[in-house]
Each structure stands twice: as C-alpha cells, then as structure tokens.
Design a protein around this motif. Structure first.
Motif, PDB file in Angstrom:
ATOM      1  N   LEU A   1       5.518   3.250  -7.429  1.00 28.90           N
ATOM      2  CA  LEU A   1       6.426   4.177  -8.180  1.00 28.90           C
ATOM      3  C   LEU A   1       7.660   4.606  -7.654  1.00 28.90           C
ATOM      4  O   LEU A   1       7.743   5.208  -6.582  1.00 28.90           O
TER       5      LEU A   1
ATOM      6  N   ARG B   1       5.706  10.280  -8.748  1.00 26.85           N
ATOM      7  CA  ARG B   1       4.799  10.443  -7.563  1.00 26.85           C
ATOM      8  C   ARG B   1       4.383  11.822  -7.312  1.00 26.85           C
ATOM      9  O   ARG B   1       3.253  11.993  -7.080  1.00 26.85           O
TER      10      ARG B   1
ATOM     11  N   ASN C   1       2.093   9.972  -0.718  1.00 29.57           N
ATOM     12  CA  ASN C   1       3.793   9.635  -1.448  1.00 29.57           C
ATOM     13  C   ASN C   1       4.255   8.210  -0.799  1.00 29.57           C
ATOM     14  O   ASN C   1       4.816   7.649  -1.604  1.00 29.57           O
TER      15      ASN C   1
ATOM     16  N   GLU D   1      10.439   9.585  -7.541  1.00 31.09           N
ATOM     17  CA  GLU D   1      10.020  10.663  -6.746  1.00 31.09           C
ATOM     18  C   GLU D   1       9.203  11.588  -7.583  1.00 31.09           C
ATOM     19  O   GLU D   1       8.097  11.975  -7.211  1.00 31.09           O
TER      20      GLU D   1
ATOM     21  N   ILE E   1       1.982   5.281  -2.346  1.00 30.82           N
ATOM     22  CA  ILE E   1       2.214   5.224  -3.933  1.00 30.82           C
ATOM     23  C   ILE E   1       3.790   4.802  -4.344  1.00 30.82           C
ATOM     24  O   ILE E   1       3.990   3.886  -5.099  1.00 30.82           O
ATOM     25  N   GLU E   2       4.909   5.030  -3.364  1.00 31.98           N
ATOM     26  CA  GLU E   2       5.956   4.330  -3.346  1.00 31.98           C
ATOM     27  C   GLU E   2       6.222   3.156  -3.140  1.00 31.98           C
ATOM     28  O   GLU E   2       6.787   2.282  -3.948  1.00 31.98           O
TER      29      GLU E   2
END
Length: 173
Positions: free
Chosen positions: A156, A162, A136, A159, A139-140
């Motif tokens: 990304l 993701r 998480n 939320e 990817i954020e």
C-alpha cells in the motif's frame, strides 16, 4: 475517368508535398528549438528582474504529518475497507490461517507467532515483533521490507491507507 498514370502523378505530388512539409518542419525545429528541455518545455527565462522578494513560496515543499499523527487520526471504518485488499489471503479469526497467517491481535505480536503457519526465514530474520513501525514498513512494500518473503502483495503506497489499516487491526485486539 482517370487513367492510372494521372492517378499515380496525383498521389506522387501529394506525397512529395507532404515530404517537403515534414522536412521543412524538421529544419525549423532544428533551427529554432530552445535548449531548455525536451518537447513541450518552455524556454528558460531570458532575464530575471530582482524584486527583493523570496520566490521560494514558503521554502521547501511542505511534508505531510508523520505516521504517528496519521495513526492517531486514522479512521477504523476506512481501515476495514482497506482490509478488503488483504482478506483474500488473511483471516481475522484467531488461529484461522489462510494463504497468509491470521491477523488477529497482530499489533505487537511476535512475527512467527501464528500457530500452524510456516513463515519464511527471510521475514523472521528482519523483525522480531509486528510493531507499528514494522507493520507500516512491511505493508508499504513487503518485498522491500523482507526481500525474499513469500508474500506476493505489492504493498500500500498511501501512508493514510496504511494508518487506517493498522488502526483497524489494532481495534481487533
């Protein structure tokens, strides 16, 4: 037919009138502008009438559900669509590395476990396994999670996207 001198006088008169209008506008703005903020802001309220009611409308802004809840409610099909942003660099087949490592069984896999892919030392130094929390965070914002990583994707921000993506990757186990 207008001669040059008459035309010059007419244009000069128009420009002079425009200049006077702009200076008048500037002077009025300086005199009457409220100090509440910049352009477009409304003036501060002159007085407040206490009605005894709470004006907070329920307190602090309501935050959305935590990531675990979003993951539990995630849509695998939407995650497959979100993966479209990843498939230019990542493959889902076991051992099929692209520009990035393959993502087959990525959840809870060791960070540097994709054979044949050369990981940056920056990424290996930040995490041991691709736990859901690590995925998480990565990817954020890949560069925020592992500064100096080779991954050039900006991340990304949503939320929910993701969560959907991680649910999709989990479904490939």
């Amino acid at each position: 037919m207008l001669d040059t001198m008459t035309l010059t006088k007419a244009v000069g008169a128009f420009c002079g009138a425009l200049l006077i209008f702009l200076l008048g506008n500037w002077a009025a703005e300086a005199l009457y502008h409220s100090k509440a903020g910049g352009h477009g802001d409304h003036a501060a309220q002159a007085y407040v009438i206490d009605t005894g009611e709470d004006d907070s409308h329920g307190g602090a802004a309501e935050e959305g559900p935590d990531f675990a809840t979003l993951l539990a409610e995630a849509d695998v099909a939407k995650g497959a669509k979100v993966f479209g942003k990843c498939k230019a660099c990542h493959k889902l087949d076991d051992g099929a590395n692209g520009t990035g490592p393959h993502l087959f069984q990525i959840v809870d896999r060791a960070v540097s476990a994709a054979d044949g892919f050369s990981y940056s030392g920056k990424l290996v130094a930040v995490a041991d396994t691709w736990s859901i929390d690590n995925l998480n965070a990565f990817i954020e914002s890949p560069k925020g999670f592992a500064p100096g990583t080779k991954m050039s994707f900006s991340g990304l921000k949503k939320e929910k996207d993701r969560a959907n993506l991680i649910a999709y990757l989990q479904s490939l186990q």
